[in-house]
Design a protein around this motif. Structure first.
Motif, PDB file in Angstrom:
ATOM      1  N   MET A 121     -14.212  27.512  13.973  1.00  0.00           N
ATOM      2  CA  MET A 121     -13.353  27.537  15.122  1.00  0.00           C
ATOM      3  C   MET A 121     -13.988  26.760  16.260  1.00  0.00           C
ATOM      4  O   MET A 121     -15.166  26.432  16.215  1.00  0.00           O
ATOM      5  CB  MET A 121     -13.033  28.966  15.504  1.00  0.00           C
ATOM      6  CG  MET A 121     -14.171  29.781  16.033  1.00  0.00           C
ATOM      7  SD  MET A 121     -13.578  31.443  16.380  1.00  0.00           S
ATOM      8  CE  MET A 121     -14.894  32.344  15.671  1.00  0.00           C
ATOM      9  N   ALA A 122     -13.161  26.480  17.277  1.00  0.00           N
ATOM     10  CA  ALA A 122     -13.665  25.722  18.422  1.00  0.00           C
ATOM     11  C   ALA A 122     -12.898  26.119  19.674  1.00  0.00           C
ATOM     12  O   ALA A 122     -11.684  26.329  19.628  1.00  0.00           O
ATOM     13  CB  ALA A 122     -13.495  24.226  18.184  1.00  0.00           C
ATOM     14  N   LEU A 123     -13.624  26.195  20.775  1.00  0.00           N
ATOM     15  CA  LEU A 123     -13.005  26.388  22.087  1.00  0.00           C
ATOM     16  C   LEU A 123     -12.741  25.015  22.705  1.00  0.00           C
ATOM     17  O   LEU A 123     -13.554  24.096  22.560  1.00  0.00           O
ATOM     18  CB  LEU A 123     -13.923  27.190  23.010  1.00  0.00           C
ATOM     19  CG  LEU A 123     -13.968  28.687  22.749  1.00  0.00           C
ATOM     20  CD1 LEU A 123     -15.158  29.316  23.452  1.00  0.00           C
ATOM     21  CD2 LEU A 123     -12.671  29.343  23.210  1.00  0.00           C
ATOM     22  N   SER A 124     -11.614  24.887  23.386  1.00  0.00           N
ATOM     23  CA  SER A 124     -11.318  23.634  24.070  1.00  0.00           C
ATOM     24  C   SER A 124     -12.330  23.424  25.190  1.00  0.00           C
ATOM     25  O   SER A 124     -12.893  24.384  25.715  1.00  0.00           O
ATOM     26  CB  SER A 124      -9.891  23.661  24.626  1.00  0.00           C
ATOM     27  OG  SER A 124      -9.736  24.693  25.563  1.00  0.00           O
ATOM     28  N   THR A 127      -8.580  27.744  15.359  1.00  0.00           N
ATOM     29  CA  THR A 127      -9.183  28.367  14.187  1.00  0.00           C
ATOM     30  C   THR A 127      -8.779  27.583  12.941  1.00  0.00           C
ATOM     31  O   THR A 127      -7.729  26.936  12.916  1.00  0.00           O
ATOM     32  CB  THR A 127      -8.742  29.838  14.023  1.00  0.00           C
ATOM     33  OG1 THR A 127      -7.326  29.882  13.794  1.00  0.00           O
ATOM     34  CG2 THR A 127      -9.102  30.655  15.249  1.00  0.00           C
ATOM     35  N   ASP A 140      -3.859  30.581  22.929  1.00  0.00           N
ATOM     36  CA  ASP A 140      -4.037  30.537  24.372  1.00  0.00           C
ATOM     37  C   ASP A 140      -5.021  31.651  24.729  1.00  0.00           C
ATOM     38  O   ASP A 140      -4.777  32.816  24.420  1.00  0.00           O
ATOM     39  CB  ASP A 140      -2.676  30.779  25.035  1.00  0.00           C
ATOM     40  CG  ASP A 140      -2.727  30.771  26.549  1.00  0.00           C
ATOM     41  OD1 ASP A 140      -3.763  31.134  27.128  1.00  0.00           O
ATOM     42  OD2 ASP A 140      -1.716  30.415  27.145  1.00  0.00           O
ATOM     43  N   THR A 141      -6.144  31.316  25.364  1.00  0.00           N
ATOM     44  CA  THR A 141      -7.165  32.330  25.664  1.00  0.00           C
ATOM     45  C   THR A 141      -6.851  33.132  26.923  1.00  0.00           C
ATOM     46  O   THR A 141      -7.576  34.073  27.231  1.00  0.00           O
ATOM     47  CB  THR A 141      -8.565  31.691  25.796  1.00  0.00           C
ATOM     48  OG1 THR A 141      -8.535  30.714  26.834  1.00  0.00           O
ATOM     49  CG2 THR A 141      -9.018  31.056  24.495  1.00  0.00           C
ATOM     50  N   GLY A 191     -11.836  25.626  28.019  1.00  0.00           N
ATOM     51  CA  GLY A 191     -11.902  27.048  27.711  1.00  0.00           C
ATOM     52  C   GLY A 191     -10.561  27.758  27.638  1.00  0.00           C
ATOM     53  O   GLY A 191     -10.514  28.967  27.446  1.00  0.00           O
ATOM     54  N   LEU A 213      -8.289  28.234  21.917  1.00  0.00           N
ATOM     55  CA  LEU A 213      -9.168  28.459  20.770  1.00  0.00           C
ATOM     56  C   LEU A 213      -8.457  27.947  19.538  1.00  0.00           C
ATOM     57  O   LEU A 213      -7.288  28.286  19.304  1.00  0.00           O
ATOM     58  CB  LEU A 213      -9.479  29.947  20.611  1.00  0.00           C
ATOM     59  CG  LEU A 213     -10.242  30.354  19.345  1.00  0.00           C
ATOM     60  CD1 LEU A 213     -11.681  29.839  19.392  1.00  0.00           C
ATOM     61  CD2 LEU A 213     -10.209  31.864  19.174  1.00  0.00           C
ATOM     62  N   ASN A 270      -8.867  17.603  25.970  1.00  0.00           N
ATOM     63  CA  ASN A 270      -8.031  18.738  25.539  1.00  0.00           C
ATOM     64  C   ASN A 270      -6.668  18.324  24.985  1.00  0.00           C
ATOM     65  O   ASN A 270      -5.852  19.183  24.697  1.00  0.00           O
ATOM     66  CB  ASN A 270      -7.782  19.746  26.675  1.00  0.00           C
ATOM     67  CG  ASN A 270      -9.040  20.326  27.243  1.00  0.00           C
ATOM     68  OD1 ASN A 270      -9.807  20.967  26.540  1.00  0.00           O
ATOM     69  ND2 ASN A 270      -9.269  20.103  28.525  1.00  0.00           N
TER      70      ASN A 270
END
Length: 164
Positions: free
Chosen positions: A1-4, A12, A23-24, A7, A10, A48
């Motif tokens: 996984m990765a966070l933009s 997956t 959407d975090t 932030g 996310l 992003n």
């Protein structure tokens, strides 16, 4: 996984053939990106705007984050899954590791026309991790064969390696 990088999202990856974008802030699934095989690596572009995924069909797919449309596909790995992806801090290069026992370095200076810059071999099993240093100088890669390589990203010269 990765966070933009900002932030706010996310991404997956999964063996169910989907990458998902969440959407975090409100924890809702924004998009589901279907693939023809398992998804192993995900990375956001530095702005992003795009999500890149590594797929079990040996391709890297580029998706527009806003629309969820696939906008291009990078083909260079020869077999098995693309296992990991990482961007250089300036966004000009992408490193990808794969089950074909290689690391590929992609020139993204012209993001509309990506080019394969280099292929790094010498692994005895699949490459499962790649990382580019925050200063853009180093590319690290690790293989299932317990081998780690540190390369100068500009010259692709191996500067250090270790094997258990």
């Amino acid at each position: 996984m990765a966070l933009s990088p900002d932030g706010k999202m996310l991404a997956t990856a999964g063996q169910d053939h989907f990458a998902r974008l969440l959407d975090t802030e409100n924890f809702k699934v924004l998009h589901e990106f279907e693939h023809p095989a398992d998804v192993n690596g995900v990375v956001f572009s530095n702005d992003n705007k795009t999500l890149l995924t590594g797929c079990g069909d040996a391709a890297i797919r580029v998706f527009d984050v806003a629309s969820s449309n696939e906008i291009r596909k990078l083909e260079g790995h020869t077999q098995g899954s693309v296992t990991d992806l990482d961007f250089s801090p300036d966004g000009k290069f992408l490193a990808s590791g794969g089950m074909d026992r290689t690391v590929r370095i992609w020139d993204l200076v012209d993001f509309e026309r990506p080019k394969l810059k280099s292929t790094v071999g010498g692994f005895n099993d699949f490459v499962f991790g790649v990382a580019i240093s925050p200063n853009g100088k180093w590319l690290a890669a690790v293989g299932w064969d317990d081998q780690i390589k540190l390369l100068d990203l500009a010259t692709v010269e191996e500067k250090w390696s270790w094997q258990r």
